[in-house]
Design an enzyme around this catalytic site. Structure first.
Site, PDB file in Angstrom:
ATOM      1  N   TYR A 119      51.901  16.301  56.173  1.00 26.93           N
ATOM      2  CA  TYR A 119      52.385  17.733  55.913  1.00 26.93           C
ATOM      3  C   TYR A 119      52.751  18.256  57.246  1.00 26.93           C
ATOM      4  O   TYR A 119      52.798  19.401  57.398  1.00 26.93           O
ATOM      5  CB  TYR A 119      51.326  18.450  55.258  1.00 26.93           C
ATOM      6  CG  TYR A 119      50.816  18.092  54.071  1.00 26.93           C
ATOM      7  CD1 TYR A 119      51.342  17.825  52.856  1.00 26.93           C
ATOM      8  CD2 TYR A 119      49.424  17.612  54.109  1.00 26.93           C
ATOM      9  CE1 TYR A 119      50.648  17.364  51.768  1.00 26.93           C
ATOM     10  CE2 TYR A 119      48.795  17.181  52.893  1.00 26.93           C
ATOM     11  CZ  TYR A 119      49.382  17.191  51.879  1.00 26.93           C
ATOM     12  OH  TYR A 119      48.927  16.543  50.513  1.00 26.93           O
ATOM     13  N   CYS A 171      50.832   0.613  63.106  1.00 26.90           N
ATOM     14  CA  CYS A 171      52.013   0.412  63.666  1.00 26.90           C
ATOM     15  C   CYS A 171      52.984   1.142  63.219  1.00 26.90           C
ATOM     16  O   CYS A 171      53.911   0.894  62.601  1.00 26.90           O
ATOM     17  CB  CYS A 171      52.432  -1.156  63.363  1.00 26.90           C
ATOM     18  SG  CYS A 171      50.864  -2.123  63.567  1.00 26.90           S
ATOM     19  N   GLU A 172      52.846   2.480  63.096  1.00 26.38           N
ATOM     20  CA  GLU A 172      54.131   3.542  62.654  1.00 26.38           C
ATOM     21  C   GLU A 172      54.154   4.628  63.676  1.00 26.38           C
ATOM     22  O   GLU A 172      53.082   5.146  64.152  1.00 26.38           O
ATOM     23  CB  GLU A 172      53.693   4.071  61.420  1.00 26.38           C
ATOM     24  CG  GLU A 172      53.370   3.081  60.347  1.00 26.38           C
ATOM     25  CD  GLU A 172      53.964   3.129  59.216  1.00 26.38           C
ATOM     26  OE1 GLU A 172      54.890   3.939  59.167  1.00 26.38           O
ATOM     27  OE2 GLU A 172      53.846   2.321  58.211  1.00 26.38           O
ATOM     28  N   ARG A 184      46.937  13.995  56.757  1.00 25.37           N
ATOM     29  CA  ARG A 184      47.612  15.430  56.790  1.00 25.37           C
ATOM     30  C   ARG A 184      48.487  15.625  57.711  1.00 25.37           C
ATOM     31  O   ARG A 184      49.611  16.096  57.599  1.00 25.37           O
ATOM     32  CB  ARG A 184      46.551  16.420  56.664  1.00 25.37           C
ATOM     33  CG  ARG A 184      45.467  16.160  55.123  1.00 25.37           C
ATOM     34  CD  ARG A 184      44.677  17.327  54.992  1.00 25.37           C
ATOM     35  NE  ARG A 184      45.598  18.518  54.635  1.00 25.37           N
ATOM     36  CZ  ARG A 184      45.951  19.482  55.519  1.00 25.37           C
ATOM     37  NH1 ARG A 184      45.421  19.504  56.930  1.00 25.37           N
ATOM     38  NH2 ARG A 184      46.639  20.589  55.230  1.00 25.37           N
ATOM     39  N   PRO A 214      38.767  26.379  43.207  1.00 24.29           N
ATOM     40  CA  PRO A 214      38.883  26.147  44.490  1.00 24.29           C
ATOM     41  C   PRO A 214      38.585  24.782  45.054  1.00 24.29           C
ATOM     42  O   PRO A 214      37.680  24.354  44.503  1.00 24.29           O
ATOM     43  CB  PRO A 214      37.642  27.380  45.033  1.00 24.29           C
ATOM     44  CG  PRO A 214      36.819  27.278  44.185  1.00 24.29           C
ATOM     45  CD  PRO A 214      37.426  27.063  42.844  1.00 24.29           C
ATOM     46  N   GLY A 231      43.878  27.103  45.281  1.00 21.78           N
ATOM     47  CA  GLY A 231      44.879  27.516  46.597  1.00 21.78           C
ATOM     48  C   GLY A 231      44.568  28.094  47.616  1.00 21.78           C
ATOM     49  O   GLY A 231      45.600  28.436  48.724  1.00 21.78           O
TER      50      GLY A 231
END
Ligand SMILES: *Cc1c(COP(=O)(O)O)cnc(C)c1O
Length: 417
Positions: free
Chosen positions: A316, A342-343, A312, A274, A239
């Protein structure tokens, strides 16, 4: 500190211009620096020198066999979350007694595989899982070493999708139930209690949540001792965050120092898991500018890497620095850097200051070594892109670019069609 730096006006990975690799291998591609991977792993493991510890790299951050082999060569262990990661870990050379298995949804076949392999321990995430593992161990005639993943209910103050140690999250077992779980485990024939575990989230940029979690685990260990339950392994999870933009996370030494200090004198063996902190800043995604397009309200830079290659930013709202592979000195524009998919969620950066680039120019998406390639997909029948490892002035294609045949290899058209 990493080994992606400019010399003159060119971005280098170690001693090779990134441009040269892109010319040889094509774009888009991921590039990992061997020296950076090594440096980060060593910095982390050195930080825990002086305490009995095992660094179990979190496979899901980057499962490239070459990357895994490197960490296994350094004597590291592995934190896995699936049968597939176990398979990769063994293939990369990790010995089973250094593998820990986390995850809320372990399937029977995965549990059996891990039991047969005789991994170090299962991090149990529910009482039903505990029961199933005990049963399977009985059938396979193995003893399952277990720890319970405790949900210590601390707020890691990170993105909600990667926050895992709060009461509302699906992970772990909260303190009261954990005691119950350990008492149950004591009575199970095919299970051996060896540890206690937590993993409170990812991209954590302060020490405090880790210390709070450790505090909570220590109380629980004491509590368990009163019931005659002894713990050998204390698994603190992963983390620790990295700098993507302007974050200032604690360095591994500071993180380790705090954990060592709060741990005090102990017989416990420490396990760390990690992921991001080791590989995140050891990799970049290199992409080529396909087109430029201006509207009344926006400048678009359309590149050949999309959200299927690096999800990512859209998943996020993650920030990745984007740097020119060759500095032109033409000044900067503000642009959306978008992929071919296509987004409208298909972007690498929005409203970003970036060098005034042209068709064919190369851009490096920085800090892409963790949760980059591993989260990529074949969406829009786009080929999965290559991964390259650089060592000094040489580079090695550690995963080749897919071919069109790879897209349909596993498919069948039924005979009635
Ligand atoms: C994802 C994960 C890790 C690694 O997290 P990082 O933030 O990349 O360090 C460690 N342990 C578990 C159980 C995980 O799910």
């Amino acid at each position: 500190m990493n080994h992606f730096v400019y010399r003159e006006k060119e971005l280098y990975c170690e001693d090779i211009p990134v441009r040269r690799i892109a010319e040889k291998v094509g774009t888009p591609l991921y590039i990992y620096s061997h020296a950076t991977l090594k440096r980060h792993f060593k910095a982390f493991s050195d930080a825990f020198k002086g305490v009995d510890s095992l660094i179990c790299f979190s496979a899901k951050a980057n499962t490239s066999l070459a990357v895994l082999r490197l960490f296994s060569n350094f004597g590291g262990g592995l934190d896995i979350v699936s049968g597939g990661e176990l398979y990769r870990g063994l293939k990369a050379g990790f010995s089973p007694e250094k593998i820990v298995y986390s995850g809320v949804g372990k399937r029977i076949d995965e549990i059996d595989y891990a039991l047969e392999t005789d991994i170090l321990m299962f991090n149990i995430e529910s009482l039903e899982e505990l029961d199933l593992i005990n049963k399977r161990a009985g059938i396979i005639k193995k003893k399952a070493r277990i720890s319970i993943r405790v949900n210590p209910d601390v707020d890691p103050r990170t993105h909600p999708y990667i926050s895992t140690g709060m009461k509302k999250n699906k992970f772990g077992i909260n303190n009261e139930f954990a005691v119950k779980g350990y008492k149950t485990a004591m009575g199970l024939e095919n299970v051996k209690i060896v540890g206690i575990d937590c993993h409170i989230g990812s991209q954590i940029t302060e020490i405090k949540p880790f210390v709070e979690a450790l505090h909570s685990l220590k109380l629980l260990i004491k509590n368990l001792e009163d019931y005659g339950i002894n713990i050998n392994y204390l698994d603190m999870g992963g983390g620790l965050g990295i700098t993507y933009n302007d974050e200032a996370p604690p360095q591994p030494a500071e993180y380790a120092g705090a954990i060592k200090k709060y741990l005090g004198r102990t017989k416990l063996k420490l396990i760390l898991e990690p992921g991001r902190v080791i590989v995140g800043n050891a990799g970049v995604l290199v992409t080529k500018v396909l087109y430029r397009k201006s509207t009344d309200v926006k400048e678009f830079i359309i590149v050949d890497a999309g959200m299927n290659d690096l999800v990512r930013p859209t998943l996020y709202k993650a920030f990745h620095a984007i740097k020119p592979v060759v500095v032109s000195g033409e000044g900067e524009i503000v642009a959306d850097i978008v992929g071919p998919i296509c987004e409208s969620g298909d972007f690498l950066a929005l409203d970003r200051y970036v060098q005034r680039v042209h068709q064919g120019d190369l851009l490096a998406v920085m800090s892409a070594g963790a949760y980059g390639f591993v989260m990529s997909s074949n969406y829009c029948s786009r080929l999965r892109i290559p991964e390259v490892m650089v060592r000094d002035d040489k580079f090695y294609v550690v995963r080749k670019r897919q071919k069109y045949e790879d897209l349909t290899r596993d498919e069948n058209i039924p005979s009635f069609l």
